[in-house]
Design an enzyme around this catalytic site. Structure first.
Site, PDB file in Angstrom:
ATOM      1  N   SER A  10       1.582   2.299   3.986  1.00 46.00           N
ATOM      2  CA  SER A  10       2.808   1.945   4.709  1.00 46.00           C
ATOM      3  C   SER A  10       2.585   0.693   5.557  1.00 46.00           C
ATOM      4  CB  SER A  10       3.289   3.132   5.542  1.00 46.00           C
ATOM      5  OG  SER A  10       2.337   3.526   6.524  1.00 46.00           O
ATOM      6  N   ARG A  11       2.192   0.875   6.802  1.00 47.01           N
ATOM      7  CA  ARG A  11       1.899  -0.251   7.691  1.00 47.01           C
ATOM      8  C   ARG A  11       0.633   0.065   8.471  1.00 47.01           C
ATOM      9  NH1 ARG A  11       4.764  -2.560   4.717  1.00 47.01           N
ATOM     10  NH2 ARG A  11       6.643  -3.776   5.196  1.00 47.01           N
TER      11      ARG A  11
ATOM     12  N   ASP B 285      -4.485   0.690   2.175  1.00 43.59           N
ATOM     13  CA  ASP B 285      -3.983  -0.556   1.604  1.00 43.59           C
ATOM     14  C   ASP B 285      -3.515  -1.497   2.700  1.00 43.59           C
ATOM     15  OD1 ASP B 285      -3.039  -2.277  -0.595  1.00 43.59           O
ATOM     16  OD2 ASP B 285      -1.027  -1.764   0.149  1.00 43.59           O
TER      17      ASP B 285
ATOM     18  N   GLU C 200      -3.981  -6.594  10.377  1.00 46.65           N
ATOM     19  CA  GLU C 200      -3.224  -7.583   9.606  1.00 46.65           C
ATOM     20  C   GLU C 200      -2.325  -8.407  10.506  1.00 46.65           C
ATOM     21  OE1 GLU C 200      -1.491  -6.417   5.563  1.00 46.65           O
ATOM     22  OE2 GLU C 200      -1.890  -4.475   6.489  1.00 46.65           O
TER      23      GLU C 200
ATOM     24  N   GLY D  96       2.349  -2.407  -3.371  1.00 44.65           N
ATOM     25  CA  GLY D  96       3.638  -2.725  -3.985  1.00 44.65           C
ATOM     26  C   GLY D  96       3.676  -4.082  -4.648  1.00 44.65           C
TER      27      GLY D  96
ATOM     28  N   HIS E 178      -3.237  -4.951   1.033  1.00 40.84           N
ATOM     29  CA  HIS E 178      -1.771  -4.841   1.079  1.00 40.84           C
ATOM     30  C   HIS E 178      -1.155  -5.191  -0.278  1.00 40.84           C
ATOM     31  CE1 HIS E 178       1.646  -4.746   4.206  1.00 40.84           C
ATOM     32  NE2 HIS E 178       2.189  -4.579   3.013  1.00 40.84           N
ATOM     33  N   ILE E 179      -1.651  -4.532  -1.306  1.00 43.51           N
ATOM     34  CA  ILE E 179      -1.190  -4.826  -2.672  1.00 43.51           C
ATOM     35  C   ILE E 179      -0.567  -3.627  -3.363  1.00 43.51           C
ATOM     36  CG2 ILE E 179      -2.801  -6.728  -3.062  1.00 43.51           C
ATOM     37  CD1 ILE E 179      -4.576  -4.666  -4.609  1.00 43.51           C
TER      38      ILE E 179
ATOM     39  N   ASP F 286      10.132  14.212   7.361  1.00 43.94           N
ATOM     40  CA  ASP F 286      10.906  13.000   7.610  1.00 43.94           C
ATOM     41  C   ASP F 286      11.822  13.256   8.805  1.00 43.94           C
ATOM     42  OD1 ASP F 286      11.651  10.358   5.717  1.00 43.94           O
ATOM     43  OD2 ASP F 286      13.225  10.920   7.133  1.00 43.94           O
TER      44      ASP F 286
END
Length: 316
Positions: free
Chosen positions: A228-229, A253, A258, A292, A289-290, A171
């Protein structure tokens, strides 16, 4: 003072109900265009969104009485955060609300890929019974590398406690490691990782971060999971790495293609070659994108947003 809030996306009903009970004035507009919302946004002190459109400088200049923007989700990339902050507009998000769901989904993708569950299921439905071809791998004994060790990364690492795995995290912030993951340099993570899981926001620093050079810097052949993205990975480079065997499999995901709303992919029907490879690939799991997007997180996200709005006005 009456605080007027405009909701431009639907959410769990508790969000509306609890804000109303706390004395806020709720208005909803789920259908107007961005331009139509801009024409009346000066009447509101707060706005609650998911991802319907970008809140940019033009929008913020018209929002002369806006005190907060609350996004019912984890990221704030659809908002010009710097400009909003310069106008003393509070920014509220809810990464705590769906991190458990993301952690479970990530683990589910890994186990499905390792055990070829999607392939075996589809073959049996076609009358095929292939045991040897569908021999799987065990997660135990592997090293899992987590890039991005915030709410999402920590929730995923917690899910791995029942496995005999080494969990490493990288990180940009210092001292974020915990009992579930040891924080290391990116170089050490790339030397040891078998399974890479991305839990990073989409920023100028992470945009297209996972390219061919980045992937080839890993010492081992790896599995990649991205919840994530989508734009954090260059899809064509991922496909090249899968074709060479450097990437053994991928659970995605989110996709580079997108739209900002996360609700659709292409406006036209021209499927990029790289995406077609993913669609045809037997070592790929795709979800829309599911990660979360569970029933539980739907409610939890709304509750986190309510609590933060109330806290902003001292109404807890």
């Amino acid at each position: 003072m009456d605080i007027k809030i405009l909701h431009i996306d639907s959410n769990h009903p508790l969000l509306w109900e609890q804000l109303e009970q706390a004395g806020f004035i709720n208005h909803a507009d789920f259908t107007s265009t961005k331009q139509e919302i801009e024409a009346k946004i000066q009447d509101y002190n707060g706005i609650v969104i998911r991802s319907r459109f970008k809140i940019d400088k033009q929008f913020l200049d018209k929002a002369t009485n806006l005190q907060f923007i609350a996004r019912v989700g984890a990221g704030l990339e659809s908002i010009d955060c710097d400009y909003a902050t310069s106008k003393n507009i509070a920014l509220i998000a809810a990464p705590e609300g769906n991190c458990n769901a993301v952690g479970e989904h990530t683990l589910g993708m890994i186990l499905s890929l390792f055990n070829k569950l999607n392939i075996a299921d589809s073959e049996i439905r076609c009358g095929e019974w292939n045991r040897e071809k569908n021999r799987g791998y065990e997660l135990d004994g592997k090293t899992v590398g987590v890039i991005g060790y915030g709410n999402m990364g920590k929730a995923f690492a917690k899910k791995l406690r029942g496995f005999d795995v080494e969990v490493l995290c990288y990180d940009i912030k210092e001292n974020v490691g915990d009992a579930n993951a040891r924080q290391v340099s990116l170089q050490e993570l790339q030397q040891k990782t078998d399974v890479l899981s991305l839990h990073i926001p989409w920023t100028p620093e992470t945009d297209k971060m996972v390219n061919l050079d980045f992937i080839n810097a890993f010492a081992k052949d790896i599995w990649i999971i991205n919840t994530s993205r989508g734009k954090n990975i260059i899809t064509a480079d991922l496909v090249t790495a899968m074709e060479s065997g450097k990437v053994l499999g991928a659970g995605l995901d989110v996709l580079e293609y997108e739209k900002l709303s996360f609700e659709t992919l292409f406006k036209d029907k021209n499927t990029p070659d790289a995406f077609q490879y993913l669609l045809d690939g037997r070592k790929v799991i795709l979800t829309p994108h599911i990660a979360g997007w569970t029933y539980e997180s739907h409610e939890r996200l709304a509750q986190v947003i309510v609590d933060k709005i109330k806290a902003l006005y001292g109404k807890m």
